[in-house]
Scaffold this motif. Structure first.
Motif, PDB file in Angstrom:
ATOM      1  N   VAL A 115       0.838  -1.196   0.000  1.00  0.00           N
ATOM      2  CA  VAL A 115       0.000   0.000   0.000  1.00  0.00           C
ATOM      3  C   VAL A 115       0.877   1.252   0.000  1.00  0.00           C
ATOM      4  N   PHE A 116       1.906   1.257   0.836  1.00  0.00           N
ATOM      5  CA  PHE A 116       2.798   2.419   0.895  1.00  0.00           C
ATOM      6  C   PHE A 116       3.651   2.522  -0.362  1.00  0.00           C
ATOM      7  N   ALA A 117       4.052   1.374  -0.919  1.00  0.00           N
ATOM      8  CA  ALA A 117       4.805   1.391  -2.177  1.00  0.00           C
ATOM      9  C   ALA A 117       3.932   1.937  -3.302  1.00  0.00           C
ATOM     10  N   ALA A 118       2.668   1.531  -3.322  1.00  0.00           N
ATOM     11  CA  ALA A 118       1.734   2.047  -4.330  1.00  0.00           C
ATOM     12  C   ALA A 118       1.556   3.552  -4.163  1.00  0.00           C
ATOM     13  N   GLY A 119       1.473   3.994  -2.907  1.00  0.00           N
ATOM     14  CA  GLY A 119       1.326   5.422  -2.638  1.00  0.00           C
ATOM     15  C   GLY A 119       2.513   6.233  -3.112  1.00  0.00           C
ATOM     16  N   ALA A 161       4.819   0.256  15.166  1.00  0.00           N
ATOM     17  CA  ALA A 161       5.734   0.608  14.079  1.00  0.00           C
ATOM     18  C   ALA A 161       4.947   1.349  13.007  1.00  0.00           C
ATOM     19  N   GLN A 162       5.365   2.561  12.705  1.00  0.00           N
ATOM     20  CA  GLN A 162       4.629   3.386  11.749  1.00  0.00           C
ATOM     21  C   GLN A 162       4.595   2.742  10.370  1.00  0.00           C
ATOM     22  N   GLY A 163       3.396   2.723   9.769  1.00  0.00           N
ATOM     23  CA  GLY A 163       3.249   2.180   8.424  1.00  0.00           C
ATOM     24  C   GLY A 163       3.248   0.673   8.353  1.00  0.00           C
ATOM     25  N   SER A 164       3.176   0.017   9.487  1.00  0.00           N
ATOM     26  CA  SER A 164       3.201  -1.437   9.517  1.00  0.00           C
ATOM     27  C   SER A 164       1.794  -2.007   9.494  1.00  0.00           C
ATOM     28  N   SER A 165       1.701  -3.325   9.330  1.00  0.00           N
ATOM     29  CA  SER A 165       0.398  -3.978   9.407  1.00  0.00           C
ATOM     30  C   SER A 165      -0.209  -3.770  10.789  1.00  0.00           C
ATOM     31  N   ALA A 166       0.641  -3.704  11.816  1.00  0.00           N
ATOM     32  CA  ALA A 166       0.151  -3.453  13.173  1.00  0.00           C
ATOM     33  C   ALA A 166      -0.441  -2.050  13.293  1.00  0.00           C
ATOM     34  N   ARG A 197      -9.123  -0.297   1.183  1.00  0.00           N
ATOM     35  CA  ARG A 197      -9.547   0.279   2.463  1.00  0.00           C
ATOM     36  C   ARG A 197      -8.339   0.650   3.319  1.00  0.00           C
ATOM     37  N   ILE A 198      -7.299  -0.189   3.282  1.00  0.00           N
ATOM     38  CA  ILE A 198      -6.075   0.133   4.021  1.00  0.00           C
ATOM     39  C   ILE A 198      -5.437   1.393   3.443  1.00  0.00           C
ATOM     40  N   ALA A 199      -5.360   1.453   2.117  1.00  0.00           N
ATOM     41  CA  ALA A 199      -4.764   2.622   1.462  1.00  0.00           C
ATOM     42  C   ALA A 199      -5.539   3.887   1.797  1.00  0.00           C
ATOM     43  N   ASP A 200      -6.855   3.808   1.726  1.00  0.00           N
ATOM     44  CA  ASP A 200      -7.671   4.993   2.016  1.00  0.00           C
ATOM     45  C   ASP A 200      -7.503   5.439   3.468  1.00  0.00           C
ATOM     46  N   THR A 201      -7.372   4.462   4.369  1.00  0.00           N
ATOM     47  CA  THR A 201      -7.179   4.793   5.785  1.00  0.00           C
ATOM     48  C   THR A 201      -5.909   5.602   5.991  1.00  0.00           C
ATOM     49  N   PHE A 202      -4.816   5.156   5.382  1.00  0.00           N
ATOM     50  CA  PHE A 202      -3.551   5.856   5.576  1.00  0.00           C
ATOM     51  C   PHE A 202      -3.502   7.170   4.800  1.00  0.00           C
ATOM     52  N   THR A 203      -4.272   7.260   3.715  1.00  0.00           N
ATOM     53  CA  THR A 203      -4.361   8.538   3.009  1.00  0.00           C
ATOM     54  C   THR A 203      -5.077   9.562   3.887  1.00  0.00           C
ATOM     55  N   LEU A 226      -5.121   9.611   7.045  1.00  0.00           N
ATOM     56  CA  LEU A 226      -4.231   9.947   8.152  1.00  0.00           C
ATOM     57  C   LEU A 226      -3.026  10.770   7.696  1.00  0.00           C
ATOM     58  N   ASN A 227      -3.005  11.083   6.391  1.00  0.00           N
ATOM     59  CA  ASN A 227      -1.910  11.851   5.784  1.00  0.00           C
ATOM     60  C   ASN A 227      -0.566  11.139   5.862  1.00  0.00           C
ATOM     61  N   LEU A 228      -0.607   9.821   5.922  1.00  0.00           N
ATOM     62  CA  LEU A 228       0.622   9.037   5.916  1.00  0.00           C
ATOM     63  C   LEU A 228       0.954   8.535   4.514  1.00  0.00           C
ATOM     64  N   ILE A 229      -0.022   8.600   3.616  1.00  0.00           N
ATOM     65  CA  ILE A 229       0.197   8.372   2.191  1.00  0.00           C
ATOM     66  C   ILE A 229      -0.177   9.680   1.499  1.00  0.00           C
ATOM     67  N   PRO A 230       0.697  10.210   0.646  1.00  0.00           N
ATOM     68  CA  PRO A 230       0.521  11.574   0.132  1.00  0.00           C
ATOM     69  C   PRO A 230      -0.616  11.775  -0.862  1.00  0.00           C
ATOM     70  N   LYS A 231      -1.100  10.684  -1.465  1.00  0.00           N
ATOM     71  CA  LYS A 231      -2.128  10.873  -2.491  1.00  0.00           C
ATOM     72  C   LYS A 231      -3.040   9.658  -2.546  1.00  0.00           C
TER      73      LYS A 231
END
Length: 337
Positions: free
Chosen positions: A98-102, A144-149, A299-305, A307-312
């Motif tokens: 998800v973060f790599a895609a972001g 751990a930031q950005g982890s599955s946890a 849904r995971i990607a949208d959640t982190f977006t 939270l402003n942890l994924i830029p787009k």
């Protein structure tokens, strides 16, 4: 508060198992190869991961292509290597892609396994008065930031009617988080197996809640699109994935035997390895890379977006390749128990 000391011998090997966390982790690119032939498949792995499972299950025999192994300490740098074309295919958890895609990385999810999420847990010390995730409000939680946890924590809080801003998040890598947890510097710790099993086996804490019902329990093999455009490498990837699927079946049928191999390969105590195998590793079943899987990762990607942890905004469907699904069951297939 009573201080629970963790043997240093347990901390060191476990730092090699950061299967979902970030960091500037390097790769061991030693010249370990298997097989023979004119085609070389560069495989990214993690300690006690695909290579160990394939070797234990006898699935590295009769290879008509070469496998060159590179070992990474976590998923994100492995995917950086896939993006750079240094690795053709490699295994990661449900959140690094998800973060790599972001980040716009050149990756393709080509295979998936569905397991239980019981090893993804929010842990509290035995003497804690917390009995419900709702009671985490205002409390400090290591993750751990950005982890599955990280996602499991967010989802568990949401299920309890809370948001991430309702708690005091302490972004710590597992070794540091474990020390903070045991010394009482944080009230809880969101983490994954084998750390969950380590804490429980050592009777250093208990489970407040798990990822069951709130996370998807998926893990992936991710390939380089450039490698997939090469017909010979694509054929090697297809064979490699078939071997991995058979090897995972072997793990389910030989749990104690695999735990011994895994413990030796990683330095984990055998009882911790066996507990983790039973709780998590042996539950995984090979599933298709399909629309429900894409929706779950979205849904995971949208959640982190949010939270402003994924830029787009990420369209996760652009980062999957279902060509190797064959007749695999859907991604919603129940995990083994």
């Amino acid at each position: 508060m009573r201080r629970l000391l963790v043997p240093a011998a347990l901390l060191l090997p476990l730092t090699l198992l950061l299967t979902s966390c970030g960091g500037d982790s390097a790769a061991d690119t030693g010249a370990r190869t298997d097989g023979s032939g004119s085609v070389t498949l560069s495989v990214g792995d993690q300690k006690g991961g695909s290579e160990a499972i394939l070797r234990a299950a006898g699935e590295l025999k009769n290879l008509d292509y070469r496998i060159k192994w590179s070992t990474f300490t976590s998923g994100p740098p492995l995917l950086e290597a896939v993006n750079a074309g240094a690795v053709d295919v490699g295994g990661v958890g449900n959140t690094p892609p998800v973060f790599a895609a972001g980040a716009g990385s050149k990756i393709s999810v080509v295979a998936a396994w569905h397991g239980t999420s019981r090893g993804d847990a929010v842990l509290v010390r035995n003497d804690a008065k917390l009995t419900s995730p709702k009671q985490l409000k205002g409390r400090s939680v290591a993750v751990a930031q950005g982890s599955s946890a990280h996602y499991q924590l967010v989802a568990s809080l949401e299920a309890a009617g809370l948001r991430l801003k309702d708690i005091k998040v302490k972004y710590l890598q597992p070794a540091d988080a474990l020390a903070a947890f045991n010394s009482g510097k944080v009230d809880a710790w969101a983490v994954w197996d084998p750390y969950t099993s380590q804490v429980l086996q050592a009777k250093q804490g208990r489970v407040l809640t798990t990822g069951d019902g709130v996370t998807n329990g998926l893990s992936f093999q991710v390939a380089s699109p450039a490698a997939l455009r090469n017909s010979k490498k694509a054929a090697a990837v297809k064979d490699y994935l078939a071997r991995l699927r058979r090897a995972q079946g072997w793990v389910h049928d030989h749990q104690a035997e695999w735990a011994k191999v895994w413990a030796k390969d990683t330095g984990l105590p055998y009882d911790v390895a066996l507990a983790s195998v039973r709780r998590t590793n042996a539950t995984r079943v090979a599933v298709a890379v399909d629309k429900p899987l894409i929706a779950s990762e979205q849904r995971i990607a949208d959640t982190f977006t949010e939270l402003n942890l994924i830029p787009k905004k990420v369209d996760f469907g652009d980062f999957v390749d279902p060509r190797f699904n064959g007749d695999l069951p859907p991604s919603t297939t129940p995990a083994k128990h």
